[in-house]
Design an enzyme around this catalytic site. Structure first.
Site, PDB file in Angstrom:
ATOM      1  N   SER A 295       0.844  -1.193   0.000  1.00 25.07           N
ATOM      2  CA  SER A 295       0.000   0.000   0.000  1.00 25.07           C
ATOM      3  C   SER A 295       0.875   1.237   0.000  1.00 25.07           C
ATOM      4  O   SER A 295       2.005   1.221   0.498  1.00 25.07           O
ATOM      5  CB  SER A 295      -0.899   0.002   1.236  1.00 25.07           C
ATOM      6  OG  SER A 295      -1.509   1.253   1.433  1.00 25.07           O
ATOM      7  N   SER A 296       0.339   2.327  -0.520  1.00 20.53           N
ATOM      8  CA  SER A 296       1.091   3.587  -0.534  1.00 20.53           C
ATOM      9  C   SER A 296       1.304   4.152   0.860  1.00 20.53           C
ATOM     10  O   SER A 296       2.139   5.041   1.047  1.00 20.53           O
ATOM     11  CB  SER A 296       0.350   4.615  -1.395  1.00 20.53           C
ATOM     12  OG  SER A 296      -0.943   4.888  -0.870  1.00 20.53           O
ATOM     13  N   CYS A 297       0.575   3.638   1.865  1.00 17.63           N
ATOM     14  CA  CYS A 297       0.731   4.159   3.228  1.00 17.63           C
ATOM     15  C   CYS A 297       2.054   3.743   3.851  1.00 17.63           C
ATOM     16  O   CYS A 297       2.373   4.174   4.972  1.00 17.63           O
ATOM     17  CB  CYS A 297      -0.431   3.716   4.101  1.00 17.63           C
ATOM     18  SG  CYS A 297      -0.434   1.960   4.487  1.00 17.63           S
TER      19      CYS A 297
ATOM     20  N   HIS B 143     -12.835   2.982   2.511  1.00 15.90           N
ATOM     21  CA  HIS B 143     -11.900   4.021   2.099  1.00 15.90           C
ATOM     22  C   HIS B 143     -12.661   5.234   1.577  1.00 15.90           C
ATOM     23  O   HIS B 143     -13.874   5.189   1.357  1.00 15.90           O
ATOM     24  CB  HIS B 143     -10.950   3.476   1.027  1.00 15.90           C
ATOM     25  CG  HIS B 143      -9.924   2.525   1.561  1.00 15.90           C
ATOM     26  ND1 HIS B 143      -9.996   1.159   1.360  1.00 15.90           N
ATOM     27  CD2 HIS B 143      -8.808   2.733   2.298  1.00 15.90           C
ATOM     28  CE1 HIS B 143      -8.971   0.568   1.945  1.00 15.90           C
ATOM     29  NE2 HIS B 143      -8.233   1.495   2.521  1.00 15.90           N
TER      30      HIS B 143
ATOM     31  N   LYS C  69       2.509  -3.837   6.336  1.00 16.21           N
ATOM     32  CA  LYS C  69       2.821  -3.905   4.912  1.00 16.21           C
ATOM     33  C   LYS C  69       4.320  -3.770   4.663  1.00 16.21           C
ATOM     34  O   LYS C  69       4.879  -4.417   3.768  1.00 16.21           O
ATOM     35  CB  LYS C  69       2.041  -2.828   4.156  1.00 16.21           C
ATOM     36  CG  LYS C  69       0.554  -3.140   4.027  1.00 16.21           C
ATOM     37  CD  LYS C  69       0.341  -4.446   3.274  1.00 16.21           C
ATOM     38  CE  LYS C  69      -1.112  -4.802   3.091  1.00 16.21           C
ATOM     39  NZ  LYS C  69      -1.295  -6.062   2.350  1.00 16.21           N
TER      40      LYS C  69
ATOM     41  N   TYR D  77      -1.216  -0.580  10.172  1.00 10.51           N
ATOM     42  CA  TYR D  77      -1.384  -1.228   8.873  1.00 10.51           C
ATOM     43  C   TYR D  77      -0.129  -1.046   8.028  1.00 10.51           C
ATOM     44  O   TYR D  77       0.338  -1.993   7.378  1.00 10.51           O
ATOM     45  CB  TYR D  77      -2.597  -0.631   8.168  1.00 10.51           C
ATOM     46  CG  TYR D  77      -2.844  -1.166   6.778  1.00 10.51           C
ATOM     47  CD1 TYR D  77      -3.366  -2.439   6.588  1.00 10.51           C
ATOM     48  CD2 TYR D  77      -2.574  -0.394   5.652  1.00 10.51           C
ATOM     49  CE1 TYR D  77      -3.610  -2.938   5.316  1.00 10.51           C
ATOM     50  CE2 TYR D  77      -2.814  -0.879   4.365  1.00 10.51           C
ATOM     51  CZ  TYR D  77      -3.331  -2.145   4.212  1.00 10.51           C
ATOM     52  OH  TYR D  77      -3.554  -2.631   2.948  1.00 10.51           O
TER      53      TYR D  77
END
Length: 375
Positions: A156-158, A232, A189, A185
């Site tokens: 994920s971009s997070c 989201h 990842k 989260y």
């Protein structure tokens, strides 16, 4: 019990898992029984033999898009392996090991994950970090044990720092503080990326392990979660604008200021990119990554403000009212825009524009009553 030394002089933990057979040396003695790899000839695919592919999380938005793409490319249904959560609990290590020992896939797409928006991440941080960590560890380790050499992990971009330079390059990983609202989260990842890199570093040369990672930007499209609290931003807005239209409301209120910027990628574009990356020759992928920076960004290449995407959704839905803001709610990271130049250099680019994708997503919402109800 203390470690014992191997013939090469390195320490080997006696309680560590059994290693795979090296691809550089023939089987010896009882190794074929010990390692349970089965007939290696059956694992060697030629031009007329398709791989057997396990898509973990095939019922989710991401996994179902990958399944659609694989089947559209000609994968025979009998070579597609899937399991529902009821059939296989990926948090159960023994069950996952037994599944891989029985099925022995050639490729794995790791699309299973616990996901959610700001509210869900803030409310259930322990669930998000634990479930994602354990699912990733169980799946990657069991894949390794069963002889899987090709695996694609979806992150994920997070994973990138909250204030990372924009657009965010792959090299920005672990260079700053994460966004607090989804830090658990993100940590999970990041661990998934490092698991893949570590298996490659330890077993790539000796066992042909080639575990890759891609980091999609914010995704949307068919199969999304439209729960009123745990979704989201984009599916949440689709639901809010639709319900406001039905209720003939005067205003839809957005969380935060509406000024933060986000990048969005239609999920079928994401799936096409995943298959593209999985199918790249090893030497090509290796030229565009590093042993300890082995992930590739998947993005659309442009970002918009939350207000801009809300206005697009209002237009798609047909809501005639205004847009308000609840500035007591968090915005999240000020900007999340990924540098996807590596992916472009590898020959892939998206095909579905945001306005077109939003229309497809809204059509899916209208035809998916269970999703509309947040189930």
């Amino acid at each position: 019990m203390a470690p014992r030394a191997s013939e090469s002089g390195s320490a080997v933990d006696l309680f560590r898992r059994k290693p795979l057979i090296s691809t550089s040396s023939p089987l010896r003695g009882r190794e074929s029984d010990i390692f349970h790899l089965g007939n290696l000839k059956e694992r060697r695919m030629n031009q007329t033999t398709q791989p057997r592919i396990f898509v973990a999380g095939h019922r989710g938005m991401v996994g179902s898009a990958i399944v659609r793409n694989l089947l559209a490319r000609g994968l025979k249904p009998e070579n597609l392996i899937t399991r529902t959560r009821q059939e296989l609990d990926l948090t159960n290590q023994l069950a996952v090991q037994a599944f891989f020992e029985q099925e022995r896939p050639d490729q794995v797409y790791m699309a299973a994950a616990k996901v959610g928006g700001i509210h869900a991440n803030n409310t259930f941080p322990a669930d998000f970090i634990y479930e994602n960590l354990i699912v990733q560890a169980n799946t990657i380790e069991s894949a390794f044990r069963s002889g899987v050499r090709q695996l694609l992990f979806l992150g994920s971009s997070c994973i990138y720092p909250r204030l990372a330079e924009q657009p965010m390059k792959e090299s920005a990983l672990i260079t700053g503080t994460l966004e607090p609202t989804n830090e658990p989260y993100a940590i999970a990842k990041i661990a998934g990326i490092k698991l893949c890199e570590s298996y490659n570093r330890q077993y790539g040369a000796s066992h042909g392990v080639d575990y890759r990672s891609v980091m999609p930007t914010n995704l949307y499209g068919p199969g999304d979660n439209y729960h009123p609290e745990n979704s989201h931003v984009l599916p949440a807005l689709i639901r809010r604008f639709h319900e406001a239209k039905v209720a003939n409301a005067s205003t839809v209120t957005l969380w935060g200021t509406g000024k933060v910027r986000r990048e969005f990628l239609f999920v079928d574009d994401m799936a096409a990119a995943c298959v593209h990356v999985m199918d790249l020759p090893h030497e090509v992928y290796a030229r565009h990554t590093l042993p300890m920076q082995g992930h590739i960004n998947l993005g659309s290449g442009e970002d918009v403000t939350i207000t801009q995407v809300a206005e697009l959704i209002r237009d798609v839905v047909g809501f005639k009212g205004g847009i308000g803001y609840d500035t007591t709610k968090p915005d999240g990271a000020p900007r999340k825009w990924m540098d996807s130049q590596k992916l472009r250099d590898l020959g892939w680019q998206p095909s579905i524009a945001l306005r077109e994708g939003l229309q497809k997503a809204y059509d899916d919402f209208l035809n998916s009553p269970n999703l509309r109800n947040g189930h």
